[in-house]
Write an enzyme that holds these catalytic residues in place. Structure first.
Site, PDB file in Angstrom:
ATOM      1  N   ASP A 145       0.817  -1.210   0.000  1.00 47.17           N
ATOM      2  CA  ASP A 145       0.000   0.000   0.000  1.00 47.17           C
ATOM      3  C   ASP A 145       0.854   1.264   0.000  1.00 47.17           C
ATOM      4  OD1 ASP A 145      -2.317  -1.463  -0.004  1.00 47.17           O
ATOM      5  OD2 ASP A 145      -2.592  -1.387   2.160  1.00 47.17           O
TER       6      ASP A 145
ATOM      7  N   ASN B 154      -4.558   8.959   1.360  1.00 47.14           N
ATOM      8  CA  ASN B 154      -5.050   8.399   2.614  1.00 47.14           C
ATOM      9  C   ASN B 154      -5.437   9.467   3.630  1.00 47.14           C
ATOM     10  OD1 ASN B 154      -5.230   5.656   2.348  1.00 47.14           O
ATOM     11  ND2 ASN B 154      -3.427   5.167   3.561  1.00 47.14           N
TER      12      ASN B 154
ATOM     13  N   ARG C  44       4.158  14.571  26.015  1.00 45.40           N
ATOM     14  CA  ARG C  44       3.206  15.624  26.362  1.00 45.40           C
ATOM     15  C   ARG C  44       2.218  15.882  25.238  1.00 45.40           C
ATOM     16  NH1 ARG C  44       7.214  20.238  28.492  1.00 45.40           N
ATOM     17  NH2 ARG C  44       5.291  21.261  29.164  1.00 45.40           N
TER      18      ARG C  44
ATOM     19  N   ASP D 175      -3.041  13.333  21.379  1.00 40.24           N
ATOM     20  CA  ASP D 175      -1.889  13.100  20.505  1.00 40.24           C
ATOM     21  C   ASP D 175      -2.001  13.811  19.167  1.00 40.24           C
ATOM     22  OD1 ASP D 175      -0.937  11.570  22.509  1.00 40.24           O
ATOM     23  OD2 ASP D 175      -0.975   9.660  21.444  1.00 40.24           O
TER      24      ASP D 175
ATOM     25  N   THR E  40      -9.583   3.192   6.346  1.00 42.39           N
ATOM     26  CA  THR E  40      -9.129   1.858   6.764  1.00 42.39           C
ATOM     27  C   THR E  40      -7.648   1.861   7.147  1.00 42.39           C
ATOM     28  OG1 THR E  40      -8.766   1.301   4.425  1.00 42.39           O
ATOM     29  CG2 THR E  40     -10.851   0.607   5.409  1.00 42.39           C
TER      30      THR E  40
ATOM     31  N   SER F 160      -6.710   6.244  10.649  1.00 41.53           N
ATOM     32  CA  SER F 160      -7.973   6.653  11.265  1.00 41.53           C
ATOM     33  C   SER F 160      -8.682   5.469  11.914  1.00 41.53           C
ATOM     34  CB  SER F 160      -8.879   7.311  10.223  1.00 41.53           C
ATOM     35  OG  SER F 160     -10.150   7.602  10.756  1.00 41.53           O
ATOM     36  N   LEU F 161      -8.660   4.322  11.250  1.00 39.77           N
ATOM     37  CA  LEU F 161      -9.322   3.122  11.769  1.00 39.77           C
ATOM     38  C   LEU F 161      -8.730   2.713  13.116  1.00 39.77           C
ATOM     39  CD1 LEU F 161     -11.366   0.790  11.179  1.00 39.77           C
ATOM     40  CD2 LEU F 161      -9.433  -0.457  10.213  1.00 39.77           C
ATOM     41  N   SER F 162      -7.398   2.775  13.214  1.00 39.58           N
ATOM     42  CA  SER F 162      -6.739   2.368  14.459  1.00 39.58           C
ATOM     43  C   SER F 162      -7.025   3.339  15.595  1.00 39.58           C
ATOM     44  CB  SER F 162      -5.224   2.251  14.242  1.00 39.58           C
ATOM     45  OG  SER F 162      -4.640   3.513  14.010  1.00 39.58           O
TER      46      SER F 162
ATOM     47  N   GLN G 269       4.024   9.356   4.949  1.00 43.94           N
ATOM     48  CA  GLN G 269       5.265   9.176   4.193  1.00 43.94           C
ATOM     49  C   GLN G 269       6.088  10.444   4.063  1.00 43.94           C
ATOM     50  OE1 GLN G 269       3.840   7.484   0.489  1.00 43.94           O
ATOM     51  NE2 GLN G 269       3.969   5.411   1.295  1.00 43.94           N
TER      52      GLN G 269
END
Length: 295
Positions: free
Chosen positions: A68, A142, A153, A172, A183, A186-188, A242
């Site tokens: 990917d 993405n 912090r 964060d 997917t 953002s998904l995580s 990237q």
């Protein structure tokens, strides 16, 4: 007859054998093709080597051998061109790829016969502003990430949509993503999976220090501005994970939908939800589905 351009991830050892198979297959079929210049050098096909930025003037379709990440880089490079891209998975997840190495011959035949459709994937444009001046620009397939570095912090991101206050997120950072990116990172972070045919913008907080912050789905025409505040300097802006730029407290990041779309080659019989099940839920679910159909 279509002219094919081929590029690959040179760091993946498995990609070399797949590339050689593909080259021999195209030669047997008499199909004209070019190789990305460094790839051509590595495989000793210098006569048909071509700089990647020259592909749009010489090829009709691009084959990408890699994962990917490789495809994301190619998509950004060809964002302003309506150049169809076929991903051939030589990576791990291969969520964006449509073909597998064992199906090379079938994939080539289908592309030549036009037995596919083009899925237009929505993209984002981002600008990093400091004291009103644009310092950096980027385009993403993405996502655009604004996040703290390794330092523990928090940072605070205040988000506006066309000047309207949306919310303040301490944690964060935040991710602004496309449906394609829904997917990914953002998904995580708890964001929803969005069907790629819906062109929209997702705003997902990263580890917010609150119980009330939730992802938001916004119109594709939205122009978002994210003001960043922190008591430290370990803040970064990333494009598709990237490309990265250093961000300072007080900087703003402006994100909007791009007028360019990535043109992905897809097989008609393979649905997005099938890919989600196979790639994200794993083989166990696929096995269970097979047993249910047999029963």
């Amino acid at each position: 007859m279509k002219t094919i351009g081929i590029t690959m991830n040179l760091t993946k050892l498995d990609a070399y054998s797949v590339a050689n198979q593909l080259i021999h297959l195209l030669e047997r079929k008499g199909i004209p093709f070019y190789l990305e210049k460094e790839m051509a050098k590595e495989l000793e096909y210098n006569k048909i080597g071509l700089n990647l930025h020259d592909f749009p003037q010489h090829v009709d379709v691009v084959f990408v051998l890699g994962g990917d990440g490789t495809l994301l880089g190619v998509a950004r490079q060809f964002a302003e061109y309506d150049l169809p891209i076929l991903g051939i998975n030589v990576g791990n997840l291969g969520f964006l790829s449509e073909a597998e190495p064992q199906d090379l011959s079938t994939a080539v035949d289908r592309v030549l016969a036009g037995n596919y459709y083009i899925e237009e994937r929505f993209m984002l444009e981002a600008e990093l502003l400091r004291k009103g001046k644009v310092l950096e620009r980027g385009i993403a397939l993405n996502d655009i990430g604004i996040a703290k570095g390794s330092f523990g912090r928090m940072i605070t991101c205040t988000v506006y949509m066309e000047g309207i206050y949306l919310g303040e997120y301490s944690g964060d950072g935040v991710i602004v993503s496309t449906p394609t990116g829904s997917t990914a990172y953002s998904l995580s972070c708890g964001g929803p999976i969005v069907w790629p045919g819906i062109h929209t913008i997702l705003l997902t907080p990263i580890c917010p220090h609150t119980l009330s912050s939730r992802p938001i789905i916004l119109p594709k025409t939205s122009v978002l501005e994210v003001e960043v505040k922190a008591e430290h300097r370990e803040i970064g802006l990333t494009i598709d994970g990237q490309i990265g730029y250093s961000v300072r407290s007080g900087d703003r990041v402006r994100v909007r939908g791009s007028s360019n779309y990535t043109q992905l080659i897809k097989w008609k019989e393979r649905s997005f939800f099938e890919v989600v099940r196979k790639k994200l839920y794993g083989e166990m679910l696929c096995k269970q589905e097979g047993e249910l159909k047999e029963g």
